[in-house]
Design an enzyme around this catalytic site. Structure first.
Site, mmCIF file in Angstrom:
data_model
loop_
_atom_site.group_PDB
_atom_site.id
_atom_site.type_symbol
_atom_site.label_atom_id
_atom_site.label_comp_id
_atom_site.label_asym_id
_atom_site.label_seq_id
_atom_site.Cartn_x
_atom_site.Cartn_y
_atom_site.Cartn_z
ATOM 1 N N ALA A 192 0.693 -1.269 0.037
ATOM 2 C CA ALA A 192 0.136 -0.175 0.105
ATOM 3 C C ALA A 192 0.822 1.105 0.088
ATOM 4 C CB ALA A 192 -0.815 0.121 1.274
ATOM 5 N N ASP A 193 0.368 2.441 -0.612
ATOM 6 C CA ASP A 193 1.028 3.529 -0.500
ATOM 7 C C ASP A 193 0.257 4.452 0.401
ATOM 8 O OD1 ASP A 193 -1.049 4.699 -2.168
ATOM 9 O OD2 ASP A 193 0.165 4.783 -3.876
ATOM 10 N N SER A 194 0.450 5.812 0.623
ATOM 11 C CA SER A 194 0.016 6.430 1.505
ATOM 12 C C SER A 194 -1.636 6.664 1.291
ATOM 13 C CB SER A 194 0.547 7.903 1.661
ATOM 14 O OG SER A 194 0.518 8.699 0.465
ATOM 15 N N ASP A 215 -3.375 4.674 -0.598
ATOM 16 C CA ASP A 215 -4.131 3.224 -0.174
ATOM 17 C C ASP A 215 -4.644 3.173 1.123
ATOM 18 O OD1 ASP A 215 -3.954 2.173 -2.969
ATOM 19 O OD2 ASP A 215 -1.753 1.799 -2.433
ATOM 20 N N THR A 216 -3.692 3.594 2.177
ATOM 21 C CA THR A 216 -4.022 3.674 3.622
ATOM 22 C C THR A 216 -5.266 4.497 3.991
ATOM 23 O OG1 THR A 216 -1.538 3.380 3.776
ATOM 24 C CG2 THR A 216 -2.747 3.461 5.722
#
Lengths: 78, 418
Positions: A35-37, A39-40
């Site tokens: 996950a990237d930021s 996605d989080t």
């Protein structure tokens, strides 16, 4: 597995496009599940939607793994 | 300074009449219509119930599910046509200077479906702004050129052009200019659009821009016909690889055609209606010819904008007659929108592909769906009705005109080594 845990895992599988067996309690969204930021942020929003709760930003920052999300939701979902 | 020569070394398309360049071209020369009842949403309350949709397309053939979910369809389409074009061009990016390879892409509207879904979700809520974090990066037009650069690691010029239905022609002209000025070696250019949703069809319906021939969708796009009643919405993408000639030769690339010029103009008249005398259309074609250093007599084929609207088709044909004079009657002219519908921001790209392939194959794709002559359109023009025509095509001109009064035209010519 609790109902909450299975629903959390289903959301993670769907949103991050990972295999269910990768979604272990220790798995970190960013370090293990790709996950990237953004996605989080999306995951947190999906949890809010699914469980009809509001997760404040300062709380959201403490949720970085599968286990942490399940624990948070089990404690806060009425 | 001496300008470099620019050639076309790769093509890719995803269209309502074919999901690859060869299927698209076969559809064009066989006069296939891409129009059919809309499958993407319930059209019960809509005036227009048909469109030219892309068919049998699965974005997961081009990206994984997680990626596909974060992209609007207009980006899915772009990645699909670009995948085909990159393979077609034989570009091996690990062997090239990727700092000198760019992406310049056109779209007229961009992520309309994403905008519609997110705003609808917000409007149904209690006013709390629960927007998806991917809302903005999924919707904005320039994200498409960003995604293409990320996929292939291309660090040259990277942006999007927006001029409604002329958008991807502007992208081609910008690409052409950067290459001929020596600023880059290769540009992946083109355009994509995906507006077949409630907002797109409803919005264009409100303008009375779309055909409402619901009882016979496949004949609804009928450019130049007396009974034309508006354009047919289309969707899809086209990619054209433009490359500096010596760079192409050095890597032994196949060369489809040479890009010779681009012209731009504005109608300065009305936001949506064309200039009644076609002044902007005349000017843009004249500008393109001058840029290409050609005369009217050098052109054999014009792929017109020809959207099948009452005003647009008339003013464009007037402009051709006024500019080309007697040579107007020796041209082949066709509107391939009679088959594909109108792909808006992608139309310049897929019609440039049609023009390039007409040069390569010496075949002019037809204007299908001609039933009744329009007495206001010059009967002596060869509008290539019904069937494709064989003809040596030395050079072809492709016109696109966008809401806002933007006009852009490009000229391609048979490649001759020197």
């Amino acid at each position: 597995m609790s109902d909450i845990a299975s629903r959390v895992k289903a959301i993670i599988v769907e949103k991050l496009g990972v295999d269910e067996n990768e979604v272990t309690p220790e798995a970190s969204f960013t370090n293990d599940l790709g996950a990237d930021s953004l996605d989080t942020v999306e995951l947190i929003m999906e949890f809010e939607k699914e469980f009809n709760v509001a997760i404040p930003d300062d709380q959201a920052e403490t949720i970085g793994t599968v286990g942490q999300s399940i624990a948070y939701l089990e404690k806060n979902v009425k | 300074m001496e300008l470099k020569r620019v050639v076309v070394t790769g093509l890719g398309t995803l269209t309502p009449i074919g999901n690859t360049v060869s299927d698209y071209w076969n559809g064009l020369i066989n006069g296939v219509s891409g129009a059919a009842p809309i499958t993407k949403f319930d059209t019960t309350h809509f005036k227009t119930k048909f469109a030219c949709e892309v068919k049998n397309f699965d974005p997961e053939n081009f990206m994984d599910r997680k990626e596909a979910r974060k992209l609007d369809p207009f980006v899915h389409y772009a990645l699909a046509s670009t995948d085909e074009a990159v393979k077609d061009a034989g570009l091996e990016f690990d062997k090239l200077d990727t700092n000198r390879i760019g992406v310049i892409w056109g779209a007229g509207i961009g992520g309309l479906k994403t905008f519609l879904d997110e705003v609808t979700y917000f409007a149904k809520g209690d006013g709390t702004p629960r927007f998806n974090p991917f809302f903005i990066p999924k919707m904005i037009i320039d994200i498409v050129s960003g995604h293409i650069s990320i996929k292939y690691g291309l660090r040259g010029p990277n942006f999007a052009t927006v001029s409604a239905c002329a958008s991807s022609t502007n992208a081609l002209i910008d690409s052409f200019n950067y290459i001929r000025l020596g600023m880059t070696d290769v540009i992946l250019s083109g355009g994509s659009e995906a507006i077949i949703n409630e907002a797109g069809i409803g919005g264009f319906n409100a303008m009375h821009a779309l055909s409402t021939r619901n009882d016979d969708p496949s004949t609804a796009s009928r450019p130049f016909d007396k009974d034309r009643d508006g354009f047919v919405a289309g969707e899809g993408a086209g990619t054209i690889i433009l490359e500096e000639l010596e760079h192409a030769k050095a890597r032994g690339a196949k060369i489809y055609a040479e890009m010779l010029g681009g012209g731009m103009s504005a109608d300065a008249n009305h936001i949506t209606a064309p200039h009644p005398e076609g002044l902007g259309a005349l000017l843009v074609m004249a500008n393109a010819l001058r840029d290409a250093n050609l005369t009217t007599a050098d052109i054999d084929y014009i792929n017109v904008h020809g959207t099948s609207t009452p005003l647009g088709d008339l003013s464009e044909t007037k402009a051709i007659v006024d500019l080309f004079g007697e040579h107007a009657y020796k041209l082949n002219i066709s509107s391939t929108k009679s088959m594909t519908g109108h792909l808006l921001g992608a139309t310049g790209a897929i019609e440039a592909v049609a023009a390039i392939l007409s040069i390569q194959h010496n075949i002019i794709p037809p204007t299908i769906n001609h039933f009744t002559d329009d007495p206001t359109i010059d009967p002596n023009l060869n509008l290539t009705f019904h069937k494709a025509q064989k003809r040596i095509v030395r050079a072809a001109l492709s016109n696109t005109f966008g809401f806002g009064g933007h006009n852009a035209s490009v000229i391609f010519k048979k490649y001759e080594g020197s």
